[in-house]
Scaffold this active site. Structure first.
Site, mmCIF file in Angstrom:
data_model
loop_
_atom_site.group_PDB
_atom_site.id
_atom_site.type_symbol
_atom_site.label_atom_id
_atom_site.label_comp_id
_atom_site.label_asym_id
_atom_site.label_seq_id
_atom_site.Cartn_x
_atom_site.Cartn_y
_atom_site.Cartn_z
ATOM 1 C CB CYS A 155 -119.777 -11.443 -34.328
ATOM 2 S SG CYS A 155 -119.693 -10.645 -32.726
ATOM 3 C CE1 TYR A 156 -111.350 -11.160 -32.752
ATOM 4 C CE2 TYR A 156 -111.185 -12.385 -34.809
ATOM 5 C CZ TYR A 156 -110.582 -11.719 -33.752
ATOM 6 O OH TYR A 156 -109.221 -11.611 -33.713
ATOM 7 C CE LYS A 175 -126.069 -39.268 -31.217
ATOM 8 N NZ LYS A 175 -125.091 -40.169 -30.600
ATOM 9 N N GLY A 189 -116.056 -14.645 -32.213
ATOM 10 C CA GLY A 189 -115.034 -15.101 -31.261
ATOM 11 C C GLY A 189 -115.005 -14.190 -30.058
ATOM 12 C CG ASP A 230 -122.707 -41.796 -32.624
ATOM 13 O OD1 ASP A 230 -123.742 -41.434 -33.222
ATOM 14 O OD2 ASP A 230 -122.222 -41.179 -31.660
ATOM 15 C CG HIS A 233 -123.758 -14.377 -33.469
ATOM 16 N ND1 HIS A 233 -122.592 -15.070 -33.696
ATOM 17 C CD2 HIS A 233 -123.439 -13.367 -32.634
ATOM 18 C CE1 HIS A 233 -121.602 -14.519 -33.017
ATOM 19 N NE2 HIS A 233 -122.087 -13.480 -32.359
ATOM 20 C CD GLU A 249 -123.687 -17.762 -35.914
ATOM 21 O OE1 GLU A 249 -124.128 -16.940 -36.739
ATOM 22 O OE2 GLU A 249 -122.741 -17.502 -35.139
#
Ligand code: XMP
Length: 520
Positions: free
Chosen positions: A82-83, A376, A55, A226, A168, A170
């Site tokens: 991280c945060y 998606k 964050g 979608d 990070h 991710e």
């Protein structure tokens, strides 16, 4: 069956959604919740583990996100990123301060202690860092597990089942990030890989069936991925008690109105009411040149047409022997759900996007959103598993206001027809070159610019057309695509020779930012 769930508490990092997407790649369900949610909501999900995201704030700021520190005593494995690492340290008695060694971007990290989180990873990791704070003192029971050149990069307290990293995992730049997240989810939390497309389809169909009972549902179809996947899922549950409405708004692509109807009815077996309102839209668009105004006109008109049609259908249900309960299917996706409950609130609107199907309020339709848990790429995967044709699943995104935002200046029937031809050539050549799925979007834009040309022995004075092709992950940022010269050559010569009214073709080499993908 209860699927294994990992809860991600969002402290506002731009990467939070990525954590969920990565974990779902292991077929493990993961949910992003704002860090301010009550602990009861977290507990209700019965999570196997909790991840505290990164964050932009500092834990010692007065306005640091107000998460309940009791989450640290939840009793399930925790991973701080991280945060999230700072949050753990700060609330468990350690010390976090602003750093003299801010780290942004690529970094190397040395693993300095055996840790379950790093099992099977090399001793040196290439990682992505993005932080301005550092940990001065660890809480009791914690130890250092990894270091970068400048700072602490990993800590844990295995007895309390807590792990944290400063980098990070991710982000794709962290090369072993997936392995690290997998160690956490599968080995540490003991998740099962049970969130599969088949499982999703089965549970969604059962849920929709139970929700709708013997009622009816309507769904606005755009022809895009979608709304089509949402419709097929709901049709699996309630069959022809689902009626789809497909509106020609006058700014669809070449032959699209006819083609989508055929595909939806013949290949997907959907019950489709097609409304040809093209003229109605073009009349409303006459004289409108401002892009936002065009969007509003089309959006309002769409709602009016859709409402009329929906009312007719609902009245028809009510007249029959069915209960007069009506539902509206919407193809809302997970990023919209996260966005609307995010700690920051909905993000600043640069263009007012509108999607298919406003909610006709006075009809008191209830909402079914079968895709609200999906990203998606997951919608595409579900579509494939539902046996939907690649032609629909692989379709590039197409904006709700259609060609109207690709015709600069006033939208007229003649201009629409011209752009439809040019656009069809672009798509055809991109497909022939095997690039359709490699680029995010590829299309033509009609410019209100006339220039001089020569054809045969004749001087021409006609419109210019711009070809736009971009590469992107999610449409939020995009790079212009380096299309091969031969493809550009074929597109250009075909447009100039086949489309009456266009005598010049240019290629857009602007990325986003600072440009946007559409021209309006
Ligand atoms: P921009 O032009 O904002 O586009 O870079 C990002 C993505 O959004 C699509 N787009 C829209 N989609 N209604 C929509 O449903 C709209 O008004 C709209 N405007 C842009 C665009 O095609 C791209 O994929």
């Amino acid at each position: 069956m209860d699927t294994s769930t990992v809860v991600i508490l969002d402290f506002g990092s731009q990467y939070t959604q990525l954590i969920a997407r990565r974990i779902r790649e292991f077929n493990v369900f993961s949910v992003v919740l704002p860090c301010t949610v009550s602990l009861d909501r977290v507990k209700a999900l019965n999570p196997k583990g909790v991840i505290l995201s990164g964050g932009p704030s500092s834990v010692y700021d007065a306005d640091a996100p107000a998460a309940d520190p009791a989450v640290l005593a939840l009793g399930v494995p925790l991973l701080g990123i991280c945060y999230g690492l700072h949050f753990m340290v700060h609330h468990l008695g350690g010390k976090v301060v602003a750093s003299d060694h801010r780290e942004y971007g690529h970094a190397e990290v040395e693993i300095t202690a055996e840790s379950e989180l790093f099992r099977g990873l090399p001793r040196t990791l290439e990682v992505w860092m993005s932080h301005g704070d550092e940990t001065l003192a660890l809480p009791e029971g914690f130890r250092r597990t990894a270091e970068s050149a400048n700072a602490l990069a990993g800590i844990d307290d295995e007895s309390r089942r807590m792990w944290a990293v400063q980098f990070h995992p991710e982000v794709a730049h962290t090369r072993q990030g997936m392995e690290l997240l997998k160690n956490f989810c599968m080995d540490i939390c003991g998740c099962e890989a049970d969130w599969t497309p088949e499982h999703f389809i089965q549970t969604t169909v059962e849920r929709v069936r139970a929700q709708v009972g013997d009622g009816h549902a309507i769904c606005g179809l755009s022809g895009g991925v979608d709304s089509s996947v949402a419709a097929v899922l709901v049709a699996r549950a309630i069959g022809d008690r689902l009626t789809c409405i497909f509106v020609n708004n006058g700014v669809l692509r070449k032959d699209e109105f006819a083609k989508v109807q055929t595909t939806m009815r013949e290949q997907l077996g959907l019950n489709v009411v097609a409304v040809d309102a093209g003229e109605r839209f073009l009349t409303k668009l006459a004289g409108v040149t401002d892009p936002e105004r065009k969007r509003k006109v089309i959006g309002n008109e769409f709602i009016a047409v859709f409402d009329d049609e929906a009312k007719r259908i609902v009245d028809h249900f009510a007249a029959g022997d069915a209960k007069d309960v009506a539902w509206l299917v919407q193809g809302t996706l997970y990023p919209d759900v996260i966005e609307s409950s995010s700690v920051h609130g909905p993000s600043h609107t640069i263009k007012s996007h509108h999607n298919v199907g406003g909610l006709p309020e006075d009809m008191k339709l209830k909402l079914i959103e079968p895709l609200r848990d999906l990203f998606k790429d997951e919608v595409r995967r579900i579509g494939r598993d539902l046996g939907m044709p690649a032609e629909i699943i692989e379709r590039q995104p197409f904006p709700g206001p259609g060609l109207a935002v690709r015709i600069l200046g006033e939208v007229t029937a003649e201009r629409v027809a011209m752009l439809q031809e040019a656009d069809a050539i672009v798509v055809d050549e991109i497909k022939k070159a095997g690039l359709y799925r490699k680029v995010w979007q590829s299309f033509a834009v009609l410019l209100p610019v006339k220039s001089v040309g020569v054809m045969g022995d004749q001087r021409t004075y006609a419109n210019a057309c711009c070809v736009r092709a971009v590469e992107s992950e999610d449409g939020m940022t995009a790079d212009w695509a380096p299309l091969p010269y031969e493809v550009l050559r074929a597109i250009s010569s075909r447009i100039v020779s086949e489309v009456r009214g266009i005598n010049r073709v240019v290629y857009d080499i602007t990325s986003k930012p600072p440009g946007t993908i559409e021209w309006e």
